[in-house]
Enzyme design. Structure first.
Site, PDB file in Angstrom:
ATOM      1  CB  CYS A  75      -0.913  -0.007   1.219  1.00 59.61           C
ATOM      2  SG  CYS A  75      -1.915   1.492   1.354  1.00 59.61           S
ATOM      3  CG  HIS A 166      -2.724  -0.686  -9.575  1.00 53.19           C
ATOM      4  ND1 HIS A 166      -3.530   0.032  -8.723  1.00 53.19           N
ATOM      5  CD2 HIS A 166      -1.662  -1.097  -8.846  1.00 53.19           C
ATOM      6  CE1 HIS A 166      -2.964   0.056  -7.519  1.00 53.19           C
ATOM      7  NE2 HIS A 166      -1.834  -0.626  -7.574  1.00 53.19           N
ATOM      8  CD  GLU A 215      -6.917   1.840  -2.181  1.00 57.08           C
ATOM      9  OE1 GLU A 215      -6.158   0.907  -1.832  1.00 57.08           O
ATOM     10  OE2 GLU A 215      -6.915   2.953  -1.634  1.00 57.08           O
ATOM     11  CB  CYS A 224      -4.893   4.306  -4.391  1.00 58.07           C
ATOM     12  SG  CYS A 224      -4.113   2.703  -4.713  1.00 58.07           S
ATOM     13  N   GLY A 227      -1.672   3.032  -6.842  1.00 53.21           N
ATOM     14  CA  GLY A 227      -2.505   3.346  -7.996  1.00 53.21           C
ATOM     15  C   GLY A 227      -2.015   4.575  -8.739  1.00 53.21           C
TER      16      GLY A 227
END
Length: 279
Positions: A75, A166, A215, A224, A227
């Site tokens: 993350c 992603h 997410e 994110c 992301g």
């Protein structure tokens, strides 16, 4: 046993941070994490992050449980928050501003800058279909500007893994996307066997992109980090943006660079402590 925690957020992507350095296993179960993340009956967060002992020569290990109890590989906003948390834990004994963190996505290296921002070496993007993973293309091919039908509409998608998967699609107006409706359909689409994070990107300028995200395991979030990194890479691959750009998320901006020198992706953004407490 009482467990102390600290709440942090990175651009509104918020986490419960727990000092887990005395054990190599998280002191909270996924089921307990779901309850802690509940915004009405718990503390409220997008995930619970554990600071565990380092592995294979790293300083620390990071593990995270999402608000639905699932465990992602990494993350981006969370690792910035972890860096700030570790600096707080070490206090006056801290003798460096850079950490080597073991994660399920590999070793990540966050650095606390003099202005308080955290810059993270996010490593090399992974582009092959087998690395995402997705069945949108043969295993050893890249997924760039591929058509994907979701909810009766054909989307032009590019897939990138930053240690977690992603799917990026470029749109005219991110504000017009019905994220709560379309997000779950992307996440659980059968071409993504491990589910997917989905980023909707509006190119304002080549060095300025707007992003909204659904997410995997958390739903709509304000930011994110992985992301944002994946979206910049997708923008470069499709010729839509420069190799360094500001990514504007609902929670605020991140600075992302895909270096031409070492091909690694670097993310810079804030990590802010909110409050401390005891479970």
């Amino acid at each position: 046993m009482a467990i102390e925690f600290t709440k942090y957020h990175g651009l509104g992507n918020d986490f419960i941070l727990i000092d887990n350095r005395s054990s190599s296993l998280p002191v909270v179960t996924p089921e307990q994490a779901i309850k802690l993340c509940d915004r009405h009956f718990g503390i409220g967060a997008d995930g619970v992050i554990f600071a565990l002992p380092g592995e294979n020569g790293t300083d620390y290990t990071m593990r995270i449980f999402n608000s639905d109890g699932s465990e992602p590989e990494m993350c981006g906003n969370g690792i910035r928050c972890l860096a700030g948390f570790l600096a707080d834990l070490e206090g006056e004994s801290r003798n460096k501003d850079l950490y080597r963190i073991h994660t399920l996505a590999g070793v990540m290296i966050p650095q606390i800058l003099p202005n308080g921002q955290v810059k993270v070496d996010m490593g090399l993007p992974r582009l092959l279909a087998s690395e995402i993973p997705t069945t949108l293309a043969p295993a050893q091919e890249k997924v760039i500007s591929q058509p994907l039908e979701v909810a009766g509409q054909t989307w032009d998608v590019t897939c990138v893994s930053m240690g977690n998967p992603h799917c990026i699609t470029f749109v005219e107006d991110v504000a017009a996307i019905e994220l709560e409706t379309i997000g779950p359909k992307f996440e659980h689409h059968p071409v993504f066997p491990q589910r997917i994070n989905t980023e909707f990107i509006q190119v304002v300028r080549r060095d300025y992109l707007k992003m909204r995200v659904w997410e995997r395991g958390a739903g709509i979030t304000l930011a994110c980090g992985t992301g944002a990194c994946a979206s910049l890479v997708a923008g470069v691959l499709t010729g839509k943006c420069d190799r360094a750009a500001t990514i504007e998320l609902p929670g605020g901006p991140l600075q992302i660079e895909w270096s031409e020198v070492d091909q690694r992706v670097y993310m810079t953004g804030p990590a802010e402590r909110v409050f401390t407490g005891k479970l």
